[in-house]
Every structure is written in structure tokens, then in C-alpha cells.
Write a protein that holds these residues in place. Sequence first.
Motif, PDB file in Angstrom:
ATOM      1  N   UNK A   1      30.849  53.889   4.495  1.00 31.32           N
ATOM      2  CA  UNK A   1      32.206  54.141   4.028  1.00 31.32           C
ATOM      3  C   UNK A   1      32.413  53.444   2.691  1.00 31.32           C
ATOM      4  N   UNK A   2      33.096  54.112   1.789  1.00 34.39           N
ATOM      5  CA  UNK A   2      33.367  53.547   0.472  1.00 34.39           C
ATOM      6  C   UNK A   2      34.871  53.578   0.241  1.00 34.39           C
ATOM      7  N   UNK A   3      35.395  52.453  -0.163  1.00 32.29           N
ATOM      8  CA  UNK A   3      36.805  52.336  -0.496  1.00 32.29           C
ATOM      9  C   UNK A   3      36.902  52.047  -1.989  1.00 32.29           C
ATOM     10  N   UNK A   4      37.580  52.939  -2.722  1.00 32.61           N
ATOM     11  CA  UNK A   4      37.728  52.774  -4.176  1.00 32.61           C
ATOM     12  C   UNK A   4      39.203  52.622  -4.496  1.00 32.61           C
ATOM     13  N   UNK A   5      39.488  51.855  -5.544  1.00 31.44           N
ATOM     14  CA  UNK A   5      40.875  51.688  -5.931  1.00 31.44           C
ATOM     15  C   UNK A   5      41.027  50.852  -7.177  1.00 31.44           C
ATOM     16  N   UNK A   6      42.271  50.548  -7.488  1.00 30.43           N
ATOM     17  CA  UNK A   6      42.617  49.721  -8.632  1.00 30.43           C
ATOM     18  C   UNK A   6      43.579  48.637  -8.167  1.00 30.43           C
TER      19      UNK A   6
ATOM     20  N   UNK B   1      39.083  41.293  -3.598  1.00 31.15           N
ATOM     21  CA  UNK B   1      39.652  42.294  -2.689  1.00 31.15           C
ATOM     22  C   UNK B   1      38.882  42.205  -1.382  1.00 31.15           C
ATOM     23  N   UNK B   2      39.602  42.024  -0.268  1.00 33.33           N
ATOM     24  CA  UNK B   2      38.980  41.944   1.048  1.00 33.33           C
ATOM     25  C   UNK B   2      39.714  42.855   2.021  1.00 33.33           C
ATOM     26  N   UNK B   3      38.983  43.327   3.027  1.00 34.37           N
ATOM     27  CA  UNK B   3      39.608  44.043   4.135  1.00 34.37           C
ATOM     28  C   UNK B   3      39.953  42.997   5.175  1.00 34.37           C
TER      29      UNK B   3
ATOM     30  N   UNK C   1      35.028  42.295  -5.888  1.00 32.05           N
ATOM     31  CA  UNK C   1      35.834  41.825  -7.011  1.00 32.05           C
ATOM     32  C   UNK C   1      36.135  42.989  -7.942  1.00 32.05           C
ATOM     33  N   UNK C   2      37.344  43.020  -8.492  1.00 29.29           N
ATOM     34  CA  UNK C   2      37.689  44.068  -9.449  1.00 29.29           C
ATOM     35  C   UNK C   2      36.990  43.809 -10.775  1.00 29.29           C
TER      36      UNK C   2
ATOM     37  N   UNK D   1      35.120  49.038  -6.082  1.00 31.05           N
ATOM     38  CA  UNK D   1      34.472  49.929  -5.144  1.00 31.05           C
ATOM     39  C   UNK D   1      33.875  49.071  -4.051  1.00 31.05           C
ATOM     40  N   UNK D   2      34.350  49.271  -2.834  1.00 28.80           N
ATOM     41  CA  UNK D   2      33.945  48.443  -1.712  1.00 28.80           C
ATOM     42  C   UNK D   2      33.162  49.300  -0.724  1.00 28.80           C
TER      43      UNK D   2
END
Length: 64
Positions: free
Chosen positions: A22-27, A41-43, A51-52, A59-60
Motif C-alpha cells: 500500500x502506498x500513501x501519497x500526500x502533501x 509523517x506517521x500513521x 519525511x516530507x 510517499x509512504x
Amino acid sequence: MRYVFACSITLYILLSLVFAQSVLKGTGSNNRGEPLSYANVFIKGTRFGTTTNDQGNFELRCDT
């Protein structure tokens, strides 16, 4: 009967491979919408984090 069994096993294997990564992308941004450079950034409740970059993008990958 063997055909149904073989199809079931094949479907199970394919679905396992598809959902294994699974890939989590964001800003990351602050209250004013400005990007947060080099923020962590952590779940919550997991060991997954990243890290951004300098533009606030991350992208996690949640590989188990």
C-alpha cells in the motif's frame, strides 16, 4: 471441481499480491496551506512513517 479449486487459489494469490503493498501519497501543509518542508509523517498506532521533501510532498509505503 478441480477447476473451481484452481481458480480460487489463483484468485487468492493474485489478490494477496495486489493488496500486499500500500502506498500513501500526500502533501503536508500548515493551517495557511503552506507546504511543510522536512516534516515527519506517521500513521498513528503503527511503525510506518516518512519525511516530507522540500516541497512538502511525501510517499509512504506500508509494506508489511
